[in-house]
Design an enzyme around this catalytic site. Structure first.
Site, PDB file in Angstrom:
ATOM      1  N   SER A 112      45.744  70.550  34.893  1.00  0.00           N
ATOM      2  CA  SER A 112      45.708  70.227  34.869  1.00  0.00           C
ATOM      3  C   SER A 112      44.427  68.695  33.567  1.00  0.00           C
ATOM      4  O   SER A 112      43.251  69.847  33.910  1.00  0.00           O
ATOM      5  CB  SER A 112      44.508  70.780  36.484  1.00  0.00           C
ATOM      6  N   GLY A 113      44.961  67.629  34.871  1.00  0.00           N
ATOM      7  CA  GLY A 113      43.919  66.802  34.080  1.00  0.00           C
ATOM      8  C   GLY A 113      44.736  67.183  32.500  1.00  0.00           C
ATOM      9  O   GLY A 113      44.137  66.412  30.805  1.00  0.00           O
ATOM     10  N   THR A 117      50.449  63.415  35.033  1.00  0.00           N
ATOM     11  CA  THR A 117      51.289  62.049  35.959  1.00  0.00           C
ATOM     12  C   THR A 117      51.331  61.345  34.780  1.00  0.00           C
ATOM     13  O   THR A 117      52.161  59.992  35.331  1.00  0.00           O
ATOM     14  CB  THR A 117      49.848  62.082  36.485  1.00  0.00           C
ATOM     15  N   ASN A 162      39.910  66.889  36.684  1.00  0.00           N
ATOM     16  CA  ASN A 162      40.673  65.086  36.345  1.00  0.00           C
ATOM     17  C   ASN A 162      39.894  64.461  37.544  1.00  0.00           C
ATOM     18  O   ASN A 162      40.466  65.143  38.393  1.00  0.00           O
ATOM     19  CB  ASN A 162      42.481  66.183  36.293  1.00  0.00           C
ATOM     20  N   SER A 165      43.128  63.819  40.420  1.00  0.00           N
ATOM     21  CA  SER A 165      44.228  64.816  39.747  1.00  0.00           C
ATOM     22  C   SER A 165      45.057  65.100  41.234  1.00  0.00           C
ATOM     23  O   SER A 165      44.884  64.429  42.224  1.00  0.00           O
ATOM     24  CB  SER A 165      43.421  66.337  40.084  1.00  0.00           C
ATOM     25  N   SER A 166      46.967  65.367  41.354  1.00  0.00           N
ATOM     26  CA  SER A 166      47.420  65.125  41.628  1.00  0.00           C
ATOM     27  C   SER A 166      47.328  66.267  42.944  1.00  0.00           C
ATOM     28  O   SER A 166      47.598  67.862  41.390  1.00  0.00           O
ATOM     29  CB  SER A 166      48.729  65.329  41.223  1.00  0.00           C
ATOM     30  N   GLY A 392      49.581  71.289  37.190  1.00  0.00           N
ATOM     31  CA  GLY A 392      49.655  72.523  36.406  1.00  0.00           C
ATOM     32  C   GLY A 392      49.564  73.684  36.406  1.00  0.00           C
ATOM     33  O   GLY A 392      49.296  73.750  37.322  1.00  0.00           O
ATOM     34  N   GLU A 394      46.882  77.190  37.033  1.00  0.00           N
ATOM     35  CA  GLU A 394      45.302  76.686  36.861  1.00  0.00           C
ATOM     36  C   GLU A 394      44.666  77.737  37.526  1.00  0.00           C
ATOM     37  O   GLU A 394      45.680  79.373  37.680  1.00  0.00           O
ATOM     38  CB  GLU A 394      45.290  75.750  38.505  1.00  0.00           C
TER      39      GLU A 394
END
Ligand SMILES: Nc1ncnc2c1ncn2[C@@H]1O[C@H](COP(=O)(O)OP(=O)(O)O)[C@@H](O)[C@H]1O
Ligand SMILES: [Mg+2]
Length: 1086
Positions: A112-113, A117, A162, A165-166, A392, A394
């Protein structure tokens, strides 16, 4: 920068920072791998290849590498031609899709981050930029791109890792037609992290849309949605990071609304969506209180009904129905309905479950709705490019069911990565006809099996627990795991049969740990069962279904009483596993392209490269293995043409041009360079190089050769330059010299020419003058001769003609001349005669002195003639008058002062008009003679000399002077003219006159008469004239003197005229001084 920009790149190997492709890393170790990444990262090179895989490091700042210029640079270039870039991958994928008709998928993985995206958006924007253009195509592109902001608003949130973050997985298929123009797309979403709706970890916040709505909506809209702008009014919005720096929620709200419009949402649809969002917020504010029931149980009641009321109004739900659903639940079992009460905790659980369900169903509906808009219309076969941007791997402090699911998904992706890269590699070897050697690598299939195995996989066991009758808790689930997975190498738990972890204090009792390919993750079992069940009480879904709101109704179809389904809905885990399965199936049919995102630091900061963090990611992403696999057989491969082009200068036979096929050229080259045969292999279209060392050897040689070539070129160029410079100088020198010589000669010539001219002119002058002198002399001689001849001839002629001149010529000439002069004189005089007036004295001047006499004579004659002419016009009377006047002039002119004044007066004679006046009738008749003059005179008194006392009529006839009384007309005195001796007057301007009588005459008794008249001159003149005309008498004397004697009776009196004093005025005064003297004073000027 400018330097590198100027250079034309033909290979990734040009101006490389570190190595652009990790496959070429030498020596290959984790340290060198990291060092290479760091070096490149420090030089803003965030992309690095492993063969065709792109590693992307998140720069956490915007780099100028996504400009339209860059797009153009990477467009239609080969993958290895330019330095590594995500555009190169996108271009490669797009071109193989368009030209080779291969469906593509782009798999973006990472924490993540890490930038997944962003990467997916970059790929999409690149494809949008390079694919076809046109109104329809542009609309499709715009819709595809604008679906992002909508999904991000509802599906993204700020997390500690993030800011954007999605919180859902997204897979998007972009569909193209045979030309490569986009037709549309389909989006699939995976597992929205819906727990975030009701609770957010510290430092994180809820989905963006809540904040965007509250800060961006107009007051009017908020009122309609029954909302207040203040975040703190809503329990579901954690306050500690409600505003994120760098995120403008209000502006983003406008962007989202605009994007929804572009994608094709209707105005009322947007309104419904926002109503649902508002309803979720309201739901969060519901509070419950216990109410004791008779059976001793506590029953929950809604505490403050205002929020409930407003929410029901928003969604068109009957308030009582919903209220009841928070207090009771109906359980249907075997056609029987049993209603049980809910306690407060259960009511809260129900509330949160409703909120989560509402939101996640809304999200799924949004995806479906977007798909309706962007899905390709045509049913024809189309090519597909799939872009997978999924959460991603985690690892949190506290990992729960969501992390478990997410990490499972990542395991699957990793597996597909391993499978596909290996397969791809293998396929290439087969394609190129090269022998395949097996490679050792870690296969995570065993971990996937631990999770998804149908019999004893963790997910299967969780489902089993959930469906099992009896009391089911998270602990019973853990127990089950402990028994069944005990033997698994990747499963760890404290209460494992396997006593290995009994004393592992890092492993709490309510947790289990899985050794993922990316690392060990500790999962807390709490909530697993509930989350997997994902239960919403039927009463609630039925209440929702009854809502008078079309969107809500659509979202809760199971609430329809007509379709009561006693079967339990599939669990969340089951659903997810199924969709991951489909996704993997889908991906395997496509040509994969990998983007592996790496997060360089935990601080979201630019320029920081945390070694340990990156090392960890490199490890679990299996990047080292990736390199090894890639290098297992042959590390580097290149098509023959570019290879020959790049290294042809290393061999005399191939330099500068190779005329045969490229493969043969490469073979010649390799033999010439004596590269050991085991170091390379010839494929069908590519040469395979086993060791990077060999490649670097070639590169080094090439560099050397280039340097030599450069020196050679430089040498030749310098020689050429010097020579051409010299030639130029030489040429110039000749030109200059020629010009100078010409100039000098010209000067010299001009000087000589000038001197010659001078000398010549002097000579010519001298000659000319000499000639002139001679000519002049000649001419003079001729003239002299002529003159002499002329004189001589003259003399001769004169001598001959003298006799003709002598006789009368002089007289004749003289006469003629005189005649001419006279003629001219007379004619001149004639034209110049003076006027006919006798008094005109002018006369033309005499022209010649010899005419003196003639001239004077002519003047006299002319004067006489004009006088005669003048006289001849007079009548007899007028003549008489003039004669009288003439006589007067003779008598008085220059003698008496009175005279000049009389000149102008006519001599009238009869002033009294005797004949006509009847008064004098008698008198005139008494006088028988013609009266020549009649006038009134004043008689001076003889005694006293007084004037005017006795005016008398004075009459003159031819014979006598008669004095008569003026009044009576009686004749006083009649003086016969012969008795008069003389008349005396003064010289002055007075009118006195004395008539002197002859002594002894009859009239002389009384004495002389002293009279005064205004017409003295006339009277005296007439008297004189009459006397002169009479032949028989002597002339009358006229004395003019200022002193004369008069005889008054006996006395002789002297009349004396004196100048009068002014006191007497202008009149004449007369005074008898004594016997002898009578003084008349006359004024000086009359
Ligand atoms: N290529 C990039 N250039 C600049 N910034 C980037 C890039 N990729 C990621 N970022 C930054 O990192 C943040 C997180 O990226 P994102 O793609 O949302 O991560 P992920 O989807 O992997 O969780 C972005 O909001 C952006 O600020
Ligand atoms: Mg993301």
């Amino acid at each position: 920068m400018t330097y590198s920009k100027m250079e034309v790149k033909t290979s990734l190997l040009d101006n490389m920072i570190g190595v652009g492709d990790m496959v070429l890393l030498e020596p290959l170790s984790e340290d060198s791998f990291l060092e290479n990444l760091k070096k490149r990262f420090d030089h803003n090179e965030i992309y690095t290849y492993i063969g065709s895989v792109v590693i992307s490091l998140n720069p956490y700042r915007s780099l100028p590498i996504y400009t339209p210029d860059k797009v153009e640079e990477y467009r239609n270039r080969n993958f290895y031609e330019l330095s590594p870039h995500i555009y190169a991958l996108a271009d490669e994928a797009y071109r193989s899709l368009r030209d080779q008709d291969k469906d593509q998928c782009i798999l973006i993985t990472g924490e993540s981050g890490a930038g997944k995206t962003e990467a997916s958006k970059l790929v999409m924007s690149y494809v949008a930029a390079v694919c076809g253009k046109g109104q329809e195509v542009n609309k499709v592109k715009e819709q595809l791109l604008q679906s992002n902001p909508v999904l991000e608003a509802f599906g993204n949130a700020k997390t500690v890792r993030n800011d954007n973050s999605s919180r859902f997985g997204k897979y998007m298929d972009i569909e193209f037609d045979f030309k490569g123009d986009p037709l549309g797309g389909v989006i699939s979403n995976y597992l929205l992290e819906k727990s975030r709706v009701v609770k957010q970890p510290r430092g994180e916040r809820n989905f963006h849309i809540f904040y965007q709505l509250l800060s961006g909506a107009s007051d009017d809209m908020l009122k309609k949605l029954k909302l207040e702008r203040d975040f703190s009014k809503y329990n579901y919005l954690s306050l500690d990071s409600a505003t994120v720096s760098g995120l403008d929620d209000a502006a983003n709200f406008r962007t989202v609304r605009n994007a929804m419009q572009i994608v094709g949402f209707m105005e009322d649809e947007m309104q419904s969506v926002l109503e649902l969002v508002a309803a979720v917020l309201k739901l969060g504010n519901l509070d419950f209180k216990p109410e004791s029931r008779c059976n001793g149980m506590d029953e929950s009641r809604v505490k403050d009904k205002n929020d409930l009321k407003e929410m029901c109004e928003l969604l068109g739900i009957e308030q009582s129905v919903l209220e009841r659903a928070f207090s009771y639940r109906t359980v249907e079992a075997k056609m029987e309905k049993v209603s049980t009460t809910l306690n407060v905790a259960q009511a809260y659980y129900a509330r949160d479950a409703l909120a989560k369900n509402l939101y996640s169903r809304l999200f799924s509906w949004l995806v479906t709705r977007i798909n309706e808009s962007i899905r390709a219309q045509a049913k024809t076969r189309h090519k597909v490019m799939g872009v997978l941007d999924i959460y991603g791997f985690e690892i949190f402090e506290d990992n729960s069911f969501e992390q478990f699911i997410i990490n499972y998904c990542n395991e699957k992706l990793q597996q597909i990565f391993i499978e596909l890269t290996l397969r791809e590699e293998q396929e290439e070897y087969v394609r190129e006809g090269i022998e395949w050697t097996n490679i050792e690598y870690f296969n995570n299939a065993v971990i996937c099996d631990l999770i998804e195995n149908n019999q004893n996989g963790i997910l299967a066991m969780l489902d089993e627990e959930c469906l099992r009758p009896g009391t089911v808790t998270d602990e019973t689930f853990l127990d089950k795991l402990n028994t069944i997975c005990a033997e698994h190498q990747h499963f760890e738990s404290r209460l494992n049969k396997n006593s290995k972890f009994l004393n592992d204090h890092s492993l709490p009792h309510n947790c289990f740990r899985i050794q993922h390919y990316a690392g060990k993750v500790l999962y807390r079992v709490e909530g697993f069962v509930d989350k997997n069940n994902d239960l919403l009480y039927r009463d609630l879904s039925q209440a929702m279904y009854k809502a008078n709101h079309s969107l809500i109704k659509q979202l809760f179809p199971e609430g329809n009483p007509a379709k009561v389904n006693l079967k339990r809905p599939p669990t969340a885990g089951f659903q997810f596993r199924a969709s991951v399965g489909t996704l993997m199936g889908n991906l395997q049919t496509k040509n994969p392209n990998y983007i592996r995102c790496i997060k360089p630091n935990d601080k979201k900061a630019a320029h920081i490269f945390t070694d340990s963090l990156v090392r960890h990611q490199v490890r679990y992403l299996g990047l080292m293995e990736n390199v090894r696999v890639r290098r297992a057989g042959y590390a580097f491969r290149q098509a023959y043409e570019p290879c020959l082009e790049r290294y042809k200068m290393l061999c005399k036979n191939t330099w500068p041009h190779w005329k045969g096929p490229a493969r043969q050229g490469v073979e010649v080259l390799m033999t010439d360079l004596q590269v050991p045969a085991e170091e390379f292999a010839y494929g069908r279209s590519k040469i395979f190089i086993r060791n990077p060392r060999t490649l670097f050897f070639l590169e080094e040689k090439r560099k050397q050769c280039l340097e030599d070539l450069a020196t050679l070129i430089q040498k030749i160029y310098r020689g050429w330059k010097c020579r051409s410079h010299f030639l130029l100088l030489k040429k110039s020198e000749i030109v200059v010299a020629a010009w100078y010589r010409r100039y000098a000669q010209q000067k010299k010539y001009q000087k000589i020419k000038h001197s010659t001219t001078v000398v010549q002119s002097y000579t010519r002058g001298w000659q000319a003058r000499k000639l002139l002198r001679e000519l002049k002399y000649q001419k003079k001689c001729e003239e002299a001769v002529t003159t002499i001849a002329a004189f001589w001839h003259g003399t001769q002629v004169r001598r001959e003609y003298r006799k003709f001149f002598r006789a009368n010529a002089g007289r004749k000439i003289y006469n003629f001349t005189i005649q001419r002069i006279m003629q001219k004189y007379f004619l001149g005089l004639k034209s110049n005669l003076p006027s006919m007036s006798p008094i005109d004295k002018s006369w033309p001047a005499r022209p010649y002195s010899f005419l003196e006499g003639v001239h004077a004579e002519l003047r006299r004659i002319f004067h006489l003639w004009r006088c005669k002419k003048y006289r001849s016009q007079f009548t007899e009377e007028k003549k008489a008058v003039y004669e009288e006047k003439l006589e007067a002039s003779e008598l008085f002119k220059d003698k008496k002062a009175l005279y000049p004044s009389s000149v102008s007066q006519t001599f009238k004679g009869d002033y009294l008009e005797m004949v006509k006046n009847p008064k004098y009738q008698k008198l005139s008749s008494a006088i028988d003679e013609k009266i020549l003059l009649a006038d009134v005179v004043n008689k001076i008194n003889r005694a006293n000399g007084k004037v005017g006392s006795s005016p008398r009529l004075f009459l003159l006839t031819k014979k006598s002077v008669i004095l008569a009384d003026q009044k009576t007309g009686q004749v006083k005195t009649s003086l016969p003219l012969p008795d008069l001796s003389s008349v005396s007057t003064s010289t002055q301007s007075d009118g006195f006159f004395a008539l002197k009588l002859k002594e002894g005459s009859s009239s002389a008794v009384k004495g002389d008469f002293l009279l005064s008249s205004d017409h003295l001159i006339e009277i005296v003149t007439k008297l004189h004239r009459i006397s002169s005309l009479a032949a028989d008498r002597e002339k009358l004397n006229v004395d003019i003197s200022d002193e004369f004697l008069v005889q008054f009776k006996q006395d002789k009196v002297c009349v004396k005229f004196i100048q009068g004093s002014p006191k007497n005025g202008n009149s004449v005064s007369c005074k008898r001084k004594n016997n002898r003297l009578l003084e008349v004073s006359v004024p000086t000027s009359p």
